[in-house]
Design a protein around this motif. Structure first.
Motif, mmCIF file in Angstrom:
data_model
loop_
_atom_site.group_PDB
_atom_site.id
_atom_site.type_symbol
_atom_site.label_atom_id
_atom_site.label_comp_id
_atom_site.label_asym_id
_atom_site.label_seq_id
_atom_site.Cartn_x
_atom_site.Cartn_y
_atom_site.Cartn_z
ATOM 1 N N PHE A 159 1.021 -1.203 0.046
ATOM 2 C CA PHE A 159 0.081 -0.019 -0.088
ATOM 3 C C PHE A 159 0.683 1.264 -0.269
ATOM 4 O O PHE A 159 1.964 1.164 0.725
ATOM 5 C CB PHE A 159 -0.942 0.067 1.402
ATOM 6 N N PHE B 156 -1.625 -11.534 2.574
ATOM 7 C CA PHE B 156 -3.138 -11.687 2.195
ATOM 8 C C PHE B 156 -3.388 -12.987 2.651
ATOM 9 O O PHE B 156 -2.603 -14.162 2.614
ATOM 10 C CB PHE B 156 -3.379 -11.941 0.656
ATOM 11 N N ARG C 296 -7.078 -15.166 4.664
ATOM 12 C CA ARG C 296 -8.438 -15.313 4.987
ATOM 13 C C ARG C 296 -8.277 -15.251 6.575
ATOM 14 O O ARG C 296 -9.405 -15.069 7.347
ATOM 15 C CB ARG C 296 -9.306 -16.573 4.631
ATOM 16 N N GLN D 284 -10.770 -3.124 7.714
ATOM 17 C CA GLN D 284 -10.151 -3.874 6.611
ATOM 18 C C GLN D 284 -11.156 -5.061 6.418
ATOM 19 O O GLN D 284 -11.536 -5.877 7.423
ATOM 20 C CB GLN D 284 -8.842 -4.663 6.880
ATOM 21 N N ASN E 134 -12.004 -9.911 2.429
ATOM 22 C CA ASN E 134 -12.105 -10.277 1.130
ATOM 23 C C ASN E 134 -10.733 -10.101 0.265
ATOM 24 O O ASN E 134 -9.636 -9.458 0.779
ATOM 25 C CB ASN E 134 -13.493 -9.609 0.393
ATOM 26 N N ARG E 135 -11.036 -10.260 -0.908
ATOM 27 C CA ARG E 135 -9.790 -10.435 -1.753
ATOM 28 C C ARG E 135 -9.258 -8.935 -1.972
ATOM 29 O O ARG E 135 -8.104 -8.392 -2.040
ATOM 30 C CB ARG E 135 -9.992 -10.751 -3.310
ATOM 31 N N ASP E 136 -10.192 -7.880 -1.733
ATOM 32 C CA ASP E 136 -9.865 -6.503 -1.993
ATOM 33 C C ASP E 136 -9.636 -5.914 -0.449
ATOM 34 O O ASP E 136 -9.949 -5.350 0.141
ATOM 35 C CB ASP E 136 -10.719 -5.639 -2.562
ATOM 36 N N ASP E 137 -8.095 -6.095 -0.140
ATOM 37 C CA ASP E 137 -7.736 -6.095 1.362
ATOM 38 C C ASP E 137 -7.390 -4.652 1.537
ATOM 39 O O ASP E 137 -6.257 -4.618 2.563
ATOM 40 C CB ASP E 137 -6.575 -7.052 1.510
ATOM 41 N N LYS E 138 -7.964 -3.653 1.146
ATOM 42 C CA LYS E 138 -7.544 -2.348 1.377
ATOM 43 C C LYS E 138 -7.757 -2.000 2.903
ATOM 44 O O LYS E 138 -8.904 -2.331 3.267
ATOM 45 C CB LYS E 138 -7.903 -1.440 0.415
#
Lengths: 114, 115
Positions: free
Chosen positions: A33, A96, A98, B95, B98-102
């Motif tokens: 980011f 990343f 879950r 946050q 989901n896949r869009d982890d911004k």
């Protein structure tokens, strides 16, 4: 020890210059980011990337672009620097998953455009 | 769109006392994470505490604890036995899972510790 390293702590550039801010992480994180931090405005997301060569616009992408050619490196580019881009820039990375993850931050680059 | 609101730009607390920082958020997601980050003066941002939305139990980390009220979309941070080293900017963050982890941050609260 996890590490996110930004190439410069302080930077002074002239209006109209092309500026590159580099960020490298050594944690094999998928997500990276770029944020801009201004007093009273908090952290605002410029761009983020969840994979090599992938990028998504954040809330304030105008005047910026990014590059992620390798997993560990995420570059922020100011195509033509302007005085209103004077700010603190923070890079972060996260795994990343879950599951619950946290973001790790670099030390920040304070950019002054004159 | 998701938003995070911190309504207290600055707060002060006496050393050894307890202080609570407020945070509210808005989302239509049911599965997400919430965080409190600390940014000491001229130092790197670090994670203080985190909470998974599906867990009803409030997270605690030593002197730091949260009051998570999912229905009210409220996520406050309580610092007990405040120390001089707690002086910093504190950011609440959200946050989605989901896949869009911004990660979305609030505007921050500057905490002063009075000796």
């Amino acid at each position: 020890d996890v590490k996110v390293t930004q190439s410069s702590r302080y930077l002074v550039k002239r209006t109209g210059e092309k500026v590159f801010l580099e960020c490298v992480q050594d944690m094999d994180h998928e997500n990276m980011f770029w944020y801009r931090q201004d007093p009273g405005l908090g952290l605002r997301l410029i761009y983020f990337s969840y994979d090599v060569k992938m990028k998504e616009k954040g809330d304030i992408p105008e005047g910026y672009s990014v590059s992620r050619e390798k997993k560990e490196r995420f570059s922020l580019i100011l195509e033509s620097a302007s005085t209103n881009q004077t700010s603190m820039y923070l890079c972060a990375s996260s795994l990343f998953s879950r599951g619950l993850t946290e973001a790790f931050f670099g030390q920040g680059t304070r950019l002054t455009v004159v | 769109a998701q938003t995070v609101t911190q309504s207290q730009p600055e707060m002060s607390v006496q050393e050894a006392e307890t202080v609570t920082l407020s945070c509210t958020y808005d989302t239509s997601e049911s599965d997400y994470y919430l965080f409190w980050y600390k940014q000491p003066p001229s130092r790197q941002m670090i994670l203080v505490i985190r909470q998974e939305a599906y867990k009803q139990q409030n997270a605690t980390e030593n002197r730091f604890s949260v009051n998570f009220q999912k229905a009210a979309k409220s996520f406050s941070l309580k610092i007990s036995d405040s120390q001089l080293g707690d002086a910093a900017m504190y950011f609440c963050a959200y946050q989605a899972r989901n896949r869009d982890d911004k990660i979305i941050f609030g505007k921050g609260t500057r905490l002063h510790i009075l000796p």
